[in-house]
Design a protein around this motif. Sequence first.
Motif, PDB file in Angstrom:
ATOM      1  N   VAL A  82       0.050 -97.986-128.570  1.00 28.79           N
ATOM      2  CA  VAL A  82      -1.217 -98.017-128.564  1.00 28.79           C
ATOM      3  C   VAL A  82      -2.013 -96.692-127.885  1.00 28.79           C
ATOM      4  O   VAL A  82      -1.516 -96.097-127.088  1.00 28.79           O
ATOM      5  CB  VAL A  82      -1.856 -99.085-127.558  1.00 28.79           C
ATOM      6  CG1 VAL A  82      -3.068 -99.187-127.840  1.00 28.79           C
ATOM      7  CG2 VAL A  82      -1.127-100.350-128.550  1.00 28.79           C
ATOM      8  N   ALA A  83      -2.962 -96.027-128.722  1.00 27.03           N
ATOM      9  CA  ALA A  83      -3.407 -94.725-128.266  1.00 27.03           C
ATOM     10  C   ALA A  83      -4.909 -94.571-128.756  1.00 27.03           C
ATOM     11  O   ALA A  83      -5.239 -95.329-129.546  1.00 27.03           O
ATOM     12  CB  ALA A  83      -2.707 -93.623-128.556  1.00 27.03           C
ATOM     13  N   MET A  84      -5.831 -93.986-127.819  1.00 25.52           N
ATOM     14  CA  MET A  84      -7.231 -93.871-128.346  1.00 25.52           C
ATOM     15  C   MET A  84      -7.721 -92.715-127.549  1.00 25.52           C
ATOM     16  O   MET A  84      -7.408 -92.455-126.510  1.00 25.52           O
ATOM     17  CB  MET A  84      -8.055 -95.181-127.510  1.00 25.52           C
ATOM     18  CG  MET A  84      -9.218 -95.101-128.583  1.00 25.52           C
ATOM     19  SD  MET A  84     -10.168 -96.727-128.133  1.00 25.52           S
ATOM     20  CE  MET A  84     -11.291 -96.647-129.508  1.00 25.52           C
ATOM     21  N   VAL A  85      -8.359 -91.809-128.060  1.00 24.11           N
ATOM     22  CA  VAL A  85      -9.019 -90.522-127.764  1.00 24.11           C
ATOM     23  C   VAL A  85     -10.758 -90.802-127.982  1.00 24.11           C
ATOM     24  O   VAL A  85     -10.983 -90.863-129.274  1.00 24.11           O
ATOM     25  CB  VAL A  85      -8.543 -89.376-128.387  1.00 24.11           C
ATOM     26  CG1 VAL A  85      -9.353 -87.994-127.748  1.00 24.11           C
ATOM     27  CG2 VAL A  85      -7.038 -89.431-128.114  1.00 24.11           C
ATOM     28  N   VAL A  86     -11.447 -90.805-126.837  1.00 18.83           N
ATOM     29  CA  VAL A  86     -12.746 -91.011-126.808  1.00 18.83           C
ATOM     30  C   VAL A  86     -13.647 -89.859-126.430  1.00 18.83           C
ATOM     31  O   VAL A  86     -13.368 -89.607-125.221  1.00 18.83           O
ATOM     32  CB  VAL A  86     -13.275 -92.409-126.685  1.00 18.83           C
ATOM     33  CG1 VAL A  86     -14.673 -92.655-127.001  1.00 18.83           C
ATOM     34  CG2 VAL A  86     -12.599 -93.457-127.176  1.00 18.83           C
ATOM     35  N   ASN A  87     -14.712 -89.275-126.944  1.00 22.28           N
ATOM     36  CA  ASN A  87     -15.427 -88.370-126.255  1.00 22.28           C
ATOM     37  C   ASN A  87     -16.408 -89.262-125.184  1.00 22.28           C
ATOM     38  O   ASN A  87     -17.120 -90.152-125.663  1.00 22.28           O
ATOM     39  CB  ASN A  87     -16.415 -87.647-127.307  1.00 22.28           C
ATOM     40  CG  ASN A  87     -17.465 -86.770-126.611  1.00 22.28           C
ATOM     41  OD1 ASN A  87     -17.805 -86.968-125.480  1.00 22.28           O
ATOM     42  ND2 ASN A  87     -17.394 -85.638-127.379  1.00 22.28           N
ATOM     43  N   GLN A  88     -16.176 -88.969-123.912  1.00 18.71           N
ATOM     44  CA  GLN A  88     -16.847 -89.834-122.936  1.00 18.71           C
ATOM     45  C   GLN A  88     -18.558 -89.783-123.244  1.00 18.71           C
ATOM     46  O   GLN A  88     -19.266 -90.775-122.988  1.00 18.71           O
ATOM     47  CB  GLN A  88     -16.439 -89.445-121.636  1.00 18.71           C
ATOM     48  CG  GLN A  88     -16.989 -90.069-120.479  1.00 18.71           C
ATOM     49  CD  GLN A  88     -16.576 -89.648-119.111  1.00 18.71           C
ATOM     50  OE1 GLN A  88     -16.134 -88.581-119.031  1.00 18.71           O
ATOM     51  NE2 GLN A  88     -16.815 -90.434-117.937  1.00 18.71           N
ATOM     52  N   ASP A  89     -19.190 -88.536-123.487  1.00 17.65           N
ATOM     53  CA  ASP A  89     -20.258 -88.415-123.468  1.00 17.65           C
ATOM     54  C   ASP A  89     -21.008 -88.899-124.871  1.00 17.65           C
ATOM     55  O   ASP A  89     -22.210 -89.760-124.864  1.00 17.65           O
ATOM     56  CB  ASP A  89     -20.733 -87.128-123.531  1.00 17.65           C
ATOM     57  CG  ASP A  89     -20.394 -86.307-122.371  1.00 17.65           C
ATOM     58  OD1 ASP A  89     -20.382 -86.944-121.134  1.00 17.65           O
ATOM     59  OD2 ASP A  89     -20.388 -85.077-122.172  1.00 17.65           O
ATOM     60  N   THR A  90     -20.489 -88.827-126.004  1.00 12.57           N
ATOM     61  CA  THR A  90     -21.196 -89.128-127.161  1.00 12.57           C
ATOM     62  C   THR A  90     -20.489 -90.592-127.589  1.00 12.57           C
ATOM     63  O   THR A  90     -20.915 -91.246-128.459  1.00 12.57           O
ATOM     64  CB  THR A  90     -20.768 -88.065-128.274  1.00 12.57           C
ATOM     65  OG1 THR A  90     -19.267 -88.348-128.678  1.00 12.57           O
ATOM     66  CG2 THR A  90     -21.202 -87.065-127.985  1.00 12.57           C
ATOM     67  N   LYS A  91     -19.319 -91.031-127.067  1.00 11.90           N
ATOM     68  CA  LYS A  91     -18.513 -92.351-127.583  1.00 11.90           C
ATOM     69  C   LYS A  91     -17.827 -92.137-128.974  1.00 11.90           C
ATOM     70  O   LYS A  91     -17.543 -93.218-129.502  1.00 11.90           O
ATOM     71  CB  LYS A  91     -19.544 -93.664-127.483  1.00 11.90           C
ATOM     72  CG  LYS A  91     -20.340 -93.628-126.104  1.00 11.90           C
ATOM     73  CD  LYS A  91     -19.213 -93.875-124.914  1.00 11.90           C
ATOM     74  CE  LYS A  91     -20.063 -93.952-123.640  1.00 11.90           C
ATOM     75  NZ  LYS A  91     -19.339 -93.813-122.358  1.00 11.90           N
ATOM     76  N   GLU A  92     -17.874 -91.122-129.502  1.00  6.49           N
ATOM     77  CA  GLU A  92     -17.309 -90.900-130.693  1.00  6.49           C
ATOM     78  C   GLU A  92     -15.473 -90.971-130.612  1.00  6.49           C
ATOM     79  O   GLU A  92     -15.193 -90.315-129.576  1.00  6.49           O
ATOM     80  CB  GLU A  92     -17.476 -89.431-131.225  1.00  6.49           C
ATOM     81  CG  GLU A  92     -19.095 -89.335-131.556  1.00  6.49           C
ATOM     82  CD  GLU A  92     -19.300 -87.915-132.044  1.00  6.49           C
ATOM     83  OE1 GLU A  92     -20.126 -87.685-133.349  1.00  6.49           O
ATOM     84  OE2 GLU A  92     -18.747 -86.925-131.638  1.00  6.49           O
TER      85      GLU A  92
END
Length: 328
Positions: A82-92
Motif C-alpha cells: 500500500v502506498a500514497m503520495v499527497v501534496n500536503q498543501d493542495t491535497k492533490e
Amino acid sequence: MSFGLITSFQASASNNDPKASKTSKAPPKSAAKKQVKSSKKPKTVRTTVTRSSEPVVAGRPSFATALGLRGQHDDLNLKSSVAMVVNQDTKEVYFEKNSSVSLPIASITKLMTAMVVLDSKLPMDETLVINSDDVNIYRNSRLAGGTVLTREEALLLSLMASENRAAYTLGRNYPGGIPAFIDAMNLKAREIGMTHSFFADPTGLKSENVASAEDLARMLSAAYQYKVIREFSTWPDLTMVIAKRPQKFLNTNRLVRAGDMNIGLQKTGFINAAGRCLVMQARVNNTPLLLVFLDSVGTQSRFADAVRVRDWYEHMPSGEPQAIRRLM
C-alpha cells in the motif's frame, strides 16, 4: 529507578522543520544535561533492496498478504503493498496503490497517541513510573519496571524510538486510564476525518489498530500541526542513564539518521499483521509531501520506497506529476 538524558544528537539542517531552528534541536527541558554535536556525515540510503526469502513468522502472513495485495506491480516499482503520495498543501493525490484498504498500522498508532496526550494539556513535567502493567504490555524494553520518567520523556521515546512501554504508560496515566484514552483516540480520528480507521491501544501492538492510506495521510497532516510531534519524531538519537548505565536509543527511521531527506515528521511501525510500515511528511523540490507505505517487503524496503518516490518527484519533466484526484 530514574534516568536522565546525557546526550542529544544535533540534527542536520536538512531534517529540521522549516518553522524550527536551522541549527540544532533542543533537548526536553525536563531532562537534558549535555549536548554533543555529531561528527557523522550524512549516509546515502540505497534504493535496491533484496526481498527476504523467508516470511516474518511461518504461517502468519500479514493482512495485506492474506488479501492478495503483496507483490502487486506499480509504475514506481515499490515494494510496499500500500502506498500514497499527497501534496500536503493542495491535497492533490500524485500516486496511490491500494489506498482505500484498511490494514493494521502497528506503531504508526503512536502519532495518534501523541496527539491525544498533547490535546489533554496534562503537565509534561509530571513524573510517571513504569509499572507492572507497562512491563507486561511488551517484554523487550530497556525501560525496566520502576523506571521514572516525565510525560515529556515518555512522549519523546514513543515517537523517536517507538518505545512501547513509554507509549502505554502515557495512555495508562491519562484521566480514566487506558479505556478513556482509547475512546479519545477514536474520537480524535473521527474529528480529523479518519472514517476507515479504528484504534484499540496506544502502542500499535494490537492488530485491531487499523487505517487506510487515505486516513493515514489525514492523520499525518493533523499531526504535523503539533510542533512537539514534528520535533520529537525527527530526533536522530539520544543517550539515557537507566539504572546508572547509559543506554543509547536510535530513531527507528534510518532516513532521519542519514540526514539526506528534508523530513518534517515521521513514524515507522512493524508487527507481523502489518508488515513494515512508514509514514512521513517530507519536502521534495520545496513541495510538502505526505508519504504512506504499508506492508513493505524486507526490513529496509519502506525506506527505499521513500527514496524512490523522492527521486521520481525530483526528476519530473513537467516539474510535478499530474494529480490523480484530490483527497477530501
